[in-house]
Design a protein around this motif. Structure first.
Motif, PDB file in Angstrom:
ATOM      1  N   PHE A   5      -0.876  -5.938  16.152  1.00 40.51           N
ATOM      2  CA  PHE A   5      -0.970  -5.942  14.689  1.00 40.51           C
ATOM      3  C   PHE A   5       0.248  -6.591  14.026  1.00 40.51           C
ATOM      4  CE2 PHE A   5      -3.414  -2.289  16.257  1.00 40.51           C
ATOM      5  CZ  PHE A   5      -4.677  -2.707  15.882  1.00 40.51           C
ATOM      6  N   TYR A   6       0.681  -7.729  14.579  1.00 43.45           N
ATOM      7  CA  TYR A   6       1.850  -8.422  14.035  1.00 43.45           C
ATOM      8  C   TYR A   6       1.684  -8.736  12.552  1.00 43.45           C
ATOM      9  CZ  TYR A   6       5.186 -12.043  12.933  1.00 43.45           C
ATOM     10  OH  TYR A   6       6.170 -12.762  12.309  1.00 43.45           O
ATOM     11  N   LYS A   7       0.545  -9.312  12.182  1.00 43.73           N
ATOM     12  CA  LYS A   7       0.348  -9.703  10.787  1.00 43.73           C
ATOM     13  C   LYS A   7       0.323  -8.473   9.875  1.00 43.73           C
ATOM     14  CE  LYS A   7      -2.205 -12.732   7.755  1.00 43.73           C
ATOM     15  NZ  LYS A   7      -3.123 -13.860   7.653  1.00 43.73           N
ATOM     16  N   LEU A   8      -0.291  -7.405  10.325  1.00 40.53           N
ATOM     17  CA  LEU A   8      -0.320  -6.170   9.554  1.00 40.53           C
ATOM     18  C   LEU A   8       1.090  -5.618   9.386  1.00 40.53           C
ATOM     19  CD1 LEU A   8      -1.782  -3.840   8.157  1.00 40.53           C
ATOM     20  CD2 LEU A   8      -2.139  -2.826  10.421  1.00 40.53           C
ATOM     21  N   ARG A   9       1.848  -5.583  10.464  1.00 38.36           N
ATOM     22  CA  ARG A   9       3.232  -5.092  10.401  1.00 38.36           C
ATOM     23  C   ARG A   9       4.056  -5.912   9.412  1.00 38.36           C
ATOM     24  NH1 ARG A   9       4.831  -1.927  14.785  1.00 38.36           N
ATOM     25  NH2 ARG A   9       3.232  -1.710  16.382  1.00 38.36           N
ATOM     26  N   PHE A  10       3.896  -7.225   9.480  1.00 37.21           N
ATOM     27  CA  PHE A  10       4.651  -8.116   8.596  1.00 37.21           C
ATOM     28  C   PHE A  10       4.272  -7.855   7.133  1.00 37.21           C
ATOM     29  CE2 PHE A  10       5.343 -12.060   6.279  1.00 37.21           C
ATOM     30  CZ  PHE A  10       6.674 -12.319   6.584  1.00 37.21           C
ATOM     31  N   ALA A  11       2.977  -7.772   6.851  1.00 32.81           N
ATOM     32  CA  ALA A  11       2.515  -7.565   5.476  1.00 32.81           C
ATOM     33  C   ALA A  11       2.968  -6.210   4.931  1.00 32.81           C
ATOM     34  CB  ALA A  11       0.995  -7.681   5.415  1.00 32.81           C
ATOM     35  N   LEU A  12       2.916  -5.186   5.750  1.00 35.02           N
ATOM     36  CA  LEU A  12       3.385  -3.872   5.317  1.00 35.02           C
ATOM     37  C   LEU A  12       4.887  -3.909   5.036  1.00 35.02           C
ATOM     38  CD1 LEU A  12       1.361  -1.571   7.756  1.00 35.02           C
ATOM     39  CD2 LEU A  12       1.066  -1.738   5.266  1.00 35.02           C
ATOM     40  N   GLY A  13       5.636  -4.599   5.886  1.00 42.45           N
ATOM     41  CA  GLY A  13       7.077  -4.734   5.668  1.00 42.45           C
ATOM     42  C   GLY A  13       7.389  -5.475   4.372  1.00 42.45           C
ATOM     43  N   GLU A  14       6.640  -6.552   4.123  1.00 39.81           N
ATOM     44  CA  GLU A  14       6.821  -7.321   2.887  1.00 39.81           C
ATOM     45  C   GLU A  14       6.514  -6.469   1.652  1.00 39.81           C
ATOM     46  OE1 GLU A  14       7.639 -10.887   2.254  1.00 39.81           O
ATOM     47  OE2 GLU A  14       8.636 -10.315   4.123  1.00 39.81           O
ATOM     48  N   ALA A  15       5.558  -5.558   1.793  1.00 37.74           N
ATOM     49  CA  ALA A  15       5.172  -4.678   0.687  1.00 37.74           C
ATOM     50  C   ALA A  15       6.055  -3.424   0.632  1.00 37.74           C
ATOM     51  CB  ALA A  15       3.703  -4.280   0.827  1.00 37.74           C
ATOM     52  N   ASP A  16       7.039  -3.354   1.527  1.00 36.46           N
ATOM     53  CA  ASP A  16       7.955  -2.221   1.611  1.00 36.46           C
ATOM     54  C   ASP A  16       7.205  -0.904   1.870  1.00 36.46           C
ATOM     55  OD1 ASP A  16      10.564  -1.292   1.737  1.00 36.46           O
ATOM     56  OD2 ASP A  16      10.616  -0.749  -0.392  1.00 36.46           O
ATOM     57  N   ILE A  17       6.230  -0.976   2.760  1.00 33.89           N
ATOM     58  CA  ILE A  17       5.430   0.193   3.136  1.00 33.89           C
ATOM     59  C   ILE A  17       5.717   0.513   4.604  1.00 33.89           C
ATOM     60  CG2 ILE A  17       3.099   1.117   3.456  1.00 33.89           C
ATOM     61  CD1 ILE A  17       2.191  -0.797   1.212  1.00 33.89           C
ATOM     62  N   ASN A  18       6.373   1.653   4.843  1.00 34.01           N
ATOM     63  CA  ASN A  18       6.622   2.061   6.224  1.00 34.01           C
ATOM     64  C   ASN A  18       5.488   2.966   6.697  1.00 34.01           C
ATOM     65  OD1 ASN A  18       7.148   4.672   5.221  1.00 34.01           O
ATOM     66  ND2 ASN A  18       9.358   4.344   5.209  1.00 34.01           N
ATOM     67  N   GLN A  19       5.532   3.347   7.959  1.00 34.18           N
ATOM     68  CA  GLN A  19       4.441   4.139   8.527  1.00 34.18           C
ATOM     69  C   GLN A  19       4.304   5.496   7.855  1.00 34.18           C
ATOM     70  OE1 GLN A  19       4.173   4.300  12.794  1.00 34.18           O
ATOM     71  NE2 GLN A  19       4.561   2.120  13.029  1.00 34.18           N
ATOM     72  N   MET A  20       5.421   6.102   7.467  1.00 39.00           N
ATOM     73  CA  MET A  20       5.356   7.397   6.815  1.00 39.00           C
ATOM     74  C   MET A  20       4.658   7.281   5.451  1.00 39.00           C
ATOM     75  SD  MET A  20       8.351  10.119   5.865  1.00 39.00           S
ATOM     76  CE  MET A  20       8.768  10.359   7.578  1.00 39.00           C
ATOM     77  N   TYR A  21       5.012   6.257   4.699  1.00 37.60           N
ATOM     78  CA  TYR A  21       4.394   6.047   3.395  1.00 37.60           C
ATOM     79  C   TYR A  21       2.915   5.699   3.551  1.00 37.60           C
ATOM     80  CZ  TYR A  21       3.878   4.397  -1.427  1.00 37.60           C
ATOM     81  OH  TYR A  21       3.470   4.217  -2.715  1.00 37.60           O
ATOM     82  N   LEU A  22       2.595   4.866   4.532  1.00 35.48           N
ATOM     83  CA  LEU A  22       1.206   4.509   4.793  1.00 35.48           C
ATOM     84  C   LEU A  22       0.393   5.747   5.166  1.00 35.48           C
ATOM     85  CD1 LEU A  22      -0.940   2.269   5.048  1.00 35.48           C
ATOM     86  CD2 LEU A  22      -0.234   2.007   7.441  1.00 35.48           C
ATOM     87  N   SER A  23       0.978   6.620   5.960  1.00 34.59           N
ATOM     88  CA  SER A  23       0.263   7.845   6.357  1.00 34.59           C
ATOM     89  C   SER A  23      -0.070   8.691   5.128  1.00 34.59           C
ATOM     90  CB  SER A  23       1.066   8.651   7.375  1.00 34.59           C
ATOM     91  OG  SER A  23       2.208   9.230   6.793  1.00 34.59           O
ATOM     92  N   LYS A  53      -7.035  -3.149   0.953  1.00 28.84           N
ATOM     93  CA  LYS A  53      -6.993  -2.936  -0.496  1.00 28.84           C
ATOM     94  C   LYS A  53      -5.562  -2.672  -0.959  1.00 28.84           C
ATOM     95  CE  LYS A  53      -9.205  -0.424  -4.238  1.00 28.84           C
ATOM     96  NZ  LYS A  53     -10.240   0.537  -4.614  1.00 28.84           N
ATOM     97  N   ILE A  54      -4.837  -1.842  -0.227  1.00 22.54           N
ATOM     98  CA  ILE A  54      -3.436  -1.541  -0.542  1.00 22.54           C
ATOM     99  C   ILE A  54      -2.614  -2.823  -0.559  1.00 22.54           C
ATOM    100  CG2 ILE A  54      -1.339  -0.462   0.383  1.00 22.54           C
ATOM    101  CD1 ILE A  54      -3.239   1.832   1.399  1.00 22.54           C
ATOM    102  N   LEU A  55      -2.877  -3.701   0.409  1.00 17.29           N
ATOM    103  CA  LEU A  55      -2.129  -4.959   0.522  1.00 17.29           C
ATOM    104  C   LEU A  55      -2.640  -6.038  -0.439  1.00 17.29           C
ATOM    105  CD1 LEU A  55      -1.782  -5.147   4.405  1.00 17.29           C
ATOM    106  CD2 LEU A  55       0.004  -4.546   2.747  1.00 17.29           C
ATOM    107  N   GLY A  56      -3.762  -5.776  -1.094  1.00 19.68           N
ATOM    108  CA  GLY A  56      -4.334  -6.762  -2.007  1.00 19.68           C
ATOM    109  C   GLY A  56      -4.973  -7.933  -1.286  1.00 19.68           C
ATOM    110  N   GLU A  57      -5.454  -7.672  -0.079  1.00 19.08           N
ATOM    111  CA  GLU A  57      -6.075  -8.715   0.743  1.00 19.08           C
ATOM    112  C   GLU A  57      -7.598  -8.598   0.681  1.00 19.08           C
ATOM    113  OE1 GLU A  57      -4.681 -11.235   2.298  1.00 19.08           O
ATOM    114  OE2 GLU A  57      -2.669 -10.616   1.725  1.00 19.08           O
TER     115      GLU A  57
END
Length: 83
Positions: A5-23, A53-57
């Protein structure tokens, strides 16, 4: 071996969303998110849509962010060659 999930990890990082926040956003445990980010467990389609949806994709980018597992990809490629 590259992390899944490289692209997902990158997009979440760009959106400043870590795993705890995503959970929290998905109302899931951090262990649940971790197991999916490492590829130990599969994402549900509902979670995948929520994350997009969260990422606006757009939904059409689903397989870019949630690609089939490598074994499944090989099977798909073989079936295309045969069929």
């Amino acid at each position: 071996m590259a992390k899944p999930f490289y692209k997902l990890r990158f997009a979440l990082g760009e959106a400043d969303i870590n795993q705890m926040y995503l959970s929290k956003m998905l109302d899931r445990s951090t262990g649940y998110i971790s197991a999916r980010m490492t590829g130990k467990e599969s994402w549900t389609i509902e979670d995948a849509y929520k994350i997009l949806k969260i990422l606006g994709e757009p939904v059409e980018s689903l397989t870019e962010y949630f690609p089939p597992k490598e074994k499944e990809q090989k099977t798909i490629k073989m079936n295309r060659k045969i069929g």
